[in-house]
Design a protein around this motif. Structure first.
Motif: not given
Length: 507
Positions: A329-354
């Motif tokens: 998780i960080r601020h980035t201008e890389d388009l592909v990395e941004k998509i990965g970070i968005e998926r990471a944030q969604k996975a954290i929200q849906e997780a049973d344990v983080s």
């Protein structure tokens, strides 16, 4: 009579019947007439023993065609038929049309008799309640293919569908629907907790608890129906309806408590979702590899190496855990990395344990959580401070101290990892472990739906005035039916296919 039946017959069926009556075609079994099924009941591939199961009315005929016992001591009568539940050393053969026998393998065979006559008190010996034959042969792909190929040429046999053996056992009353689901879960169990949950369903202990709930609803229903049938009789005591209401209120609280269990039972089946997150280069992928005991994720000093959610299933403290490695998780201008970070944030929200992985030197330098992950950390988030080997001083801030929920380790040297694994297992077991005295009643989403519907009908009963006892009785009847649908005591045709198609072939 024939004209009355004609609309139900297709044109092909009518043509076939006509040809048969004229003797122009021979009688060939339709698929519906091939009631004897066969399948490999053990995992395919190379191994010591493979079991091929045959179930149905033709099982005895299959024995006569393919089994040649080494000794006739355990057979009965002049036909050489086997004694039930006795293992026979035998040769497995295929007989050609001219009577020539080809030996396919040398193994063992066991026969189970089916259901006895209706007036008999003897229980059937086989799982399906049908005559059943099991061949124990060598588990080589070539041998298995050859034996199954021979079976495919026997009259009256067809390959079994997924879960068909278990479905036949259910239809015959050998097991109930909850036990069928428990058997499937028992076969799929990979951890001790999953085994315990599955065994609770298959052994009938969970079904007995559900049946008790259903009977309690039926008991309240009987009190209400007594008012309908004998409401004007002076022998009916006062307060009967109020007594039924009190029973239902207790039942409703009981069922609601099972529904408010944080989905413990379902999580034990599907696995607890544990998401690892944190800033880049904190050690998330290294932790993933450590837990998996293999190179499951790429580890490199370049920030942003992980750009998608990687998942692997593990056994942690006897619990099934689906561990996810996410993008840093960080601020980035890389388009592909941004998509990965968005998926990471969604996975954290849906997780049973983080689990937040941080670099200990960076935490000491910055004096606390990095701004990039601060919004994702809650009071339930677990904290792992990595890279202890790079610092000499202890953590100087109390902001990271969480009793039983934070650990300081070095994934490079392994320092502190034993304590971390033990602590992580303790946290998961405190939240989700299955104890004998509090095993979850709900282990499938189907169970949850039926219990939720039962609560809805119980609420409707509690809201029904005492002078409308007919409607009140109907609400209780619907509630009892919903609970009964879990074990299959009432009509469940709409869920049968969904349950049994999740089985493997041969079970």
């Amino acid at each position: 009579m024939l004209s009355a039946l004609r609309p139900a017959l297709t044109s092909d069926s009518c043509r076939r019947i006509a040809l048969l009556t004229r003797g122009l075609v021979s009688l060939t079994r339709s698929p519906a007439e091939n009631e004897t099924i066969y399948a490999l009941s053990t995992p395919p591939g190379k191994g010591g023993v493979a079991v091929v199961r045959v179930s149905g009315p033709e099982a005895e005929a299959v024995w006569r065609r393919v089994v040649r016992p080494v000794s006739a001591r355990n057979t009965k009568g002049n036909e050489g038929m086997p004694r039930s539940r006795v293992m026979h050393r035998c040769s497995v053969v295929e007989t050609d049309a001219d009577g020539t026998e080809e030996m396919l393998d040398d193994g063992l065979a066991v026969f189970f008799q089916g259901a006895p006559p209706i007036l008999s008190t003897t229980a059937p010996y086989s799982f399906t309640t049908e005559p059943t034959l099991e061949l124990h042969i060598h588990s080589s792909p070539a041998t298995i293919r050859r034996v199954l190929s021979a079976f495919s040429r026997l009259p009256g046999l067809r390959p079994a569908e997924r879960g068909e053996f278990t479905k036949r056992a259910y239809v015959a009353g050998r097991i109930n629907l909850l036990q069928a689901e428990g058997l499937r879960d028992l076969i799929e169990a990979e951890t001790e907790t999953q085994r315990k949950v599955a065994w609770g369903n298959f052994s009938g202990s969970v079904g007995a608890r559900l049946e008790q709930l259903r009977r309690q609803i039926v008991s309240a229903l009987a009190m209400v129906e007594a008012l309908i049938d004998f409401g004007e009789d002076e022998e009916i005591e006062e307060g009967v309806y109020e007594g039924a209401r009190q029973r239902v209120e207790i039942l409703r609280q009981n069922i609601s408590a099972h529904l408010n269990d944080n989905r413990r039972g379902e999580l034990m089946r599907s696995g607890i979702k544990l998401s690892i997150f944190g800033p880049p280069n904190a050690g998330k992928s290294s932790l993933m590899n450590y837990l998996a005991q293999r190179e499951a994720a790429i580890v490199a000093p370049v920030p942003g190496t992980t750009r998608d959610v990687l998942e692997t299933s593990l056994d942690i403290g006897g619990l099934p855990v689906r561990v996810q490695d996410t993008a840093g998780i960080r601020h980035t201008e890389d388009l592909v990395e941004k998509i990965g970070i968005e998926r990471a944030q969604k996975a954290i929200q849906e997780a049973d344990v983080s689990l937040c992985v941080l670099s200990l030197p960076d935490v000491i330098k910055d004096g606390g959580l990095p701004p990039s992950v601060k919004a994702l950390v809650t009071s339930d988030t677990l904290i792992l401070l990595n890279k202890k080997d790079l610092v000499q001083a202890e953590l100087g801030s109390d902001s990271m101290e969480r009793e039983g929920k934070s650990w300081i380790v070095s994934l490079t040297t392994g320092v502190g990892m034993s304590s971390f694994l033990e602590g992580l297992g303790n946290v998961l077991n405190q939240c989700y472990d299955i104890h004998a005295d509090c095993a979850p009643l709900v282990t499938q989403s189907r169970h949850r739906v039926h219990l939720h519907n039962a609560v809805m009908y119980l609420d409707a009963f509690l809201q029904t005035p005492s002078d409308d006892v007919v409607i009140a009785a109907e609400e209780l009847r619907y509630a009892a039916q919903e609970v009964g649908k879990i074990t299959g005591r009432v009509g469940v045709e709409d869920v049968l296919d969904a349950v049994f198609r999740e089985f493997c072939i041969g079970k």
